[in-house]
Design an enzyme around this catalytic site. Structure first.
Site, PDB file in Angstrom:
ATOM      1  N   ARG A 234     -10.811   4.001   2.135  1.00 54.64           N
ATOM      2  CA  ARG A 234      -9.819   2.939   1.987  1.00 54.64           C
ATOM      3  C   ARG A 234      -8.473   3.440   2.486  1.00 54.64           C
ATOM      4  NH1 ARG A 234     -13.275  -0.146   1.868  1.00 54.64           N
ATOM      5  NH2 ARG A 234     -13.737  -1.849   0.409  1.00 54.64           N
ATOM      6  N   GLU A 263      -3.989  -3.650   6.617  1.00 52.59           N
ATOM      7  CA  GLU A 263      -4.812  -4.029   7.757  1.00 52.59           C
ATOM      8  C   GLU A 263      -4.514  -5.433   8.269  1.00 52.59           C
ATOM      9  OE1 GLU A 263      -8.802  -3.059   6.566  1.00 52.59           O
ATOM     10  OE2 GLU A 263      -8.414  -0.902   6.690  1.00 52.59           O
ATOM     11  N   HIS A 282     -11.590  -0.694  10.952  1.00 50.35           N
ATOM     12  CA  HIS A 282     -12.408  -0.941   9.751  1.00 50.35           C
ATOM     13  C   HIS A 282     -13.761  -1.537  10.129  1.00 50.35           C
ATOM     14  CE1 HIS A 282     -12.035  -1.680   5.140  1.00 50.35           C
ATOM     15  NE2 HIS A 282     -13.262  -1.299   5.485  1.00 50.35           N
TER      16      HIS A 282
END
Length: 318
Positions: A234, A263, A282
């Site tokens: 994360r 993000e 991601h």
């Protein structure tokens, strides 16, 4: 009718779940496009089961649920759902911890390779029509030390793969026994020693109030100046501003990142343009097999619950 509600996606996306639920005459599967909190509350009011990925299920949303008994997130992390509020209301919160272990581990390995061999920079060099003149030596991975911060399922899977490359594994995870580490040919370490010895540091922590910004300036100051940070867990585990400072000041050698602190915004160019950097948006989970597996894992867990069984992978205390 018992309502299974999913936020986002299309009928095609959830074909496995739809087919699995056809065995129940009293269950309907509903897809909601709701994004705003008020719309989420309205859509979920009469749902018994809620499925989600990026939707934020905060305390206010949880407390508005009238019939909900089960919440499942499509993914391993669950930092966007208030698990404590759900527990107080007797709602199971589950994740999907199995589907992408191999995929994320492989991706972490790809970032290790990409930074060690400077694959991105070399690709750019070829694209620009340049040769190999002036290219600094790469890293041989065999014999290098890799430090693990956290040693859950993904960390273990990464370790199996780095062992095969001849790398030495050292682990800081107070919750893992030396017997388990020994089965992975890994050495137990305190944090400071791990940071001072590791040529690569790979992060495998969940994101919560305790782990947020675990990795910051004091962390980087203890690493080798040539060490490379790998993060596929994360983004907010790392204090990104202090990471930028560490890269600019030469406290560490480089980064391989699949996750970022925010993000919703472009990655800071000071990270993008670091001397050694391999960055992906991601997508570590995004493989042909994992995309199918996550729907099977979640769908089977819904069926388990609807049959009156306790769901698997419950992450809150019920």
């Amino acid at each position: 009718m018992r309502k299974v509600l999913v936020f986002g996606g299309t009928v095609k996306s959830y074909q496995y779940e739809i087919e699995a639920l056809k065995q129940f005459d009293d269950v309907e599967f509903v897809i909601s496009p709701a994004l705003k909190e008020e719309d989420v509350i309205e859509a979920a009011q009469d749902a018994e089961v809620i499925l989600f990925t990026a939707t934020k299920l905060n305390e206010r949303v949880i407390n508005s649920l009238e019939k909900c008994k089960l919440i499942i997130r499509y993914g391993i992390g669950y930092d966007n759902v208030d698990t404590e509020a759900a527990a107080k209301r007797g709602i199971y919160v589950c994740n999907a911890p199995k589907y992408g272990v191999i995929d994320v581990a492989e991706h972490a390995l790809s970032l290790i390779f990409a930074t060690a061999k400077q694959t991105v920079a070399m690709h750019d060099r070829v694209r620009a029509g340049r040769g190999c003149d002036g290219v600094a030596p790469f890293l041989r991975l065999a014999g290098k030390t890799i430090g693990f911060l956290g040693f859950g399922n993904i960390g273990k899977a990464v370790c199996q793969r780095t062992n095969a490359l001849g790398m030495k594994a050292i682990v800081y995870d107070p919750y893992v026994s030396e017997d388990v580490l020994a089965s992975y040919n890994a050495e137990k370490s305190d944090l400071d020693s791990m940071l001072s010895r590791a040529d690569f540091v790979t992060l495998h922590l969940p994101l919560n109030d305790k782990t947020r910004h675990t990795v910051g300036r004091s962390f980087f100051e203890k690493m080798k100046k040539t060490a490379i940070l790998i993060n596929t867990s994360r983004g907010a585990i790392v204090n990104e501003q202090e990471l930028i400072e560490a890269l600019e000041e030469g406290l560490i050698g480089g980064v391989g990142l699949d996750v970022f602190e925010d993000e919703t915004k472009p990655v800071d160019p000071r990270i993008v343009n670091a001397k050694i950097a391999a960055l992906t948006p991601h997508v570590a989970w995004n493989t042909d097999v994992a995309i199918t597996a996550i729907h099977e894992e979640v769908g089977d867990n819904i069926v388990r619950y609807l049959k009156g069984e306790r769901p698997e992978s419950v992450v809150n205390k019920i």
